[in-house]
Design an enzyme around this catalytic site. Structure first.
Site, PDB file in Angstrom:
ATOM      1  CB  SER A  91      -1.494  -8.446  20.085  1.00 45.48           C
ATOM      2  OG  SER A  91      -0.316  -8.343  20.865  1.00 45.48           O
ATOM      3  N   GLY A  92       0.340 -11.262  19.579  1.00 45.57           N
ATOM      4  CA  GLY A  92       0.946 -12.393  20.272  1.00 45.57           C
ATOM      5  C   GLY A  92       1.279 -12.098  21.715  1.00 45.57           C
ATOM      6  CB  SER A  93       3.217  -9.404  23.423  1.00 49.05           C
ATOM      7  OG  SER A  93       2.549  -8.268  22.915  1.00 49.05           O
ATOM      8  N   GLY A 259       4.750 -10.859  19.086  1.00 46.52           N
ATOM      9  CA  GLY A 259       4.384 -12.123  18.463  1.00 46.52           C
ATOM     10  C   GLY A 259       4.071 -11.970  16.992  1.00 46.52           C
ATOM     11  CB  THR A 260       1.862  -9.664  15.080  1.00 45.61           C
ATOM     12  OG1 THR A 260       2.204  -8.505  15.850  1.00 45.61           O
ATOM     13  CG2 THR A 260       0.523 -10.192  15.538  1.00 45.61           C
TER      14      THR A 260
END
Length: 354
Positions: A91-93, A259-260
């Site tokens: 996960s980006g965040s 982010g994803t």
């Protein structure tokens, strides 16, 4: 075990999405890799996720990240991501928040200017570039997972909506990508509840009709994400901007664009020939927060054009706290949890990574 134990937390948010970072209070987990430790949590200790994202401690819109010792010598820390839908491998965040938390906690010493370090996610190693100014973590740039388009402009009939055109990208999970304008949305905050209902119906229909398989990972479960795409505005020769909203099944519209989700958009724009390496896309949320994705390269993986990318965002620390877990409390469920809780008292708490 005593009836009252504690967890040590750093609460953060990136783009509005709250990530609760667990930095102490959990015993070492079995597993030779962070991925195996994640699978142990998922299969034998899911109580930690349920405890921290449900009442009385949390809400389903939150995420939880457990800091664990890295298993790869290149990494300074490992982390396991927990969300309402389960255990995403990336996960980006959550990566932006975890990277900020390890700097703010001192697990990775903070240095002025740009500094690089490595985290170990269930998906593997993640290279981090942090920018620190006057002691404040102002930006985190992390690698997005290699992303690609699995399905381009398929159509499905959705009860109560009608025929919906969608594409599917993989960017750490499978994403349905839909045009917000075609569905009557401007992607403003007052639309949040209607976006949730719409996305829920579309994801349910897609899940009922078909599954998806990653070219190396195989079956990674039912499609869990949907990303609403607003019109794309070209801000400069190599910079684009688009309003966006990400839905996590069941029932959650993320406060950030994720982010994803941003990586998935980059894959789609590349598939359509709209961007090239070096180009950037800023996705803007219902709350006017944003992440910047950059397409850094491409490669062929069998039949797929895979997009390499990075995601840049800022995380803020909300709180540092010890939460008390009292298993005799009738609304606190310790099922599938008590065997991983440490007996370390709050004033003795240490980060689980040394």
């Amino acid at each position: 075990m005593s009836g009252e134990l504690s967890l040590q937390l750093i609460d953060t948010h990136a783009g509005g999405d709250v990530s609760r970072i667990v930095v102490g209070g959990i015993n070492a987990l079995p597993g030779e890799t962070v991925r195996q430790q994640m699978e142990y949590l998922r299969d034998d200790a899911d109580g930690l996720r349920e405890l921290l994202i449900n009442e009385p401690f949390g809400i389903p819109e939150m995420s939880v990240d457990l800091i664990v010792p890295p298993t790869d010598p290149q990494a300074q820390a490992g982390y396991i991501i927990m969300e309402v839908m389960g255990y995403p491998i990336y996960s980006g965040s959550n990566t932006i928040c975890t990277a900020t938390a390890v700097l703010e906690s001192g697990l990775v010493p903070k240095k002025e200017g740009h500094q690089r370090f490595v985290l170990e996610a269930p998906a593997g190693l993640v290279h981090i570039d942090a920018y620190v100014e006057n002691g404040v973590v102002e930006a985190i740039t992390c690698e997005g997972l290699p992303s690609y388009i699995d399905t381009y402009r398929a159509t499905i009939h959705v009860p109560s909506i009608g025929h919906v055109t969608y594409s599917v990208a993989y960017s750490g999970g499978f994403y349905a990508l839909v045009d917000a304008t075609e569905l009557g949305f401007a992607l403003t905050r007052d639309e949040e509840s209607r976006l949730t209902m719409c996305a829920h119906a579309i994801v349910e229909a897609i899940q009922a009709e078909r599954g998806f398989s990653h070219y190396t990972l195989g079956d990674v479960g039912p499609l869990p994400f949907l990303h609403f795409m607003g019109p794309v505005e070209q801000v400069a020769d190599d910079f684009y901007r688009s309003r966006s909203a990400t839905y996590v099944h069941p029932g959650v519209i993320c406060r950030s664009t994720t982010g994803t989700g941003t990586s998935a958009r980059l894959a789609l724009m590349h598939h359509e020939g709209r961007i090239r390496p070096g180009d950037k896309l800023e996705t803007v949320s219902l709350r006017e927060t944003g992440f910047i994705g950059e397409m850094t390269g491409t490669r062929k993986e069998g039949a797929y054009d895979v997009v390499e990318n990075t995601i840049t965002g800022k995380s803020y620390v909300l709180a540092r706290s010890d939460i008390v877990i009292n298993c005799s409390d009738p609304i606190v469920r310790c099922d599938s949890l008590h065997h991983i809780l440490s007996d370390v008292k709050p004033n003795e708490a240490q980060l689980v990574v040394e």
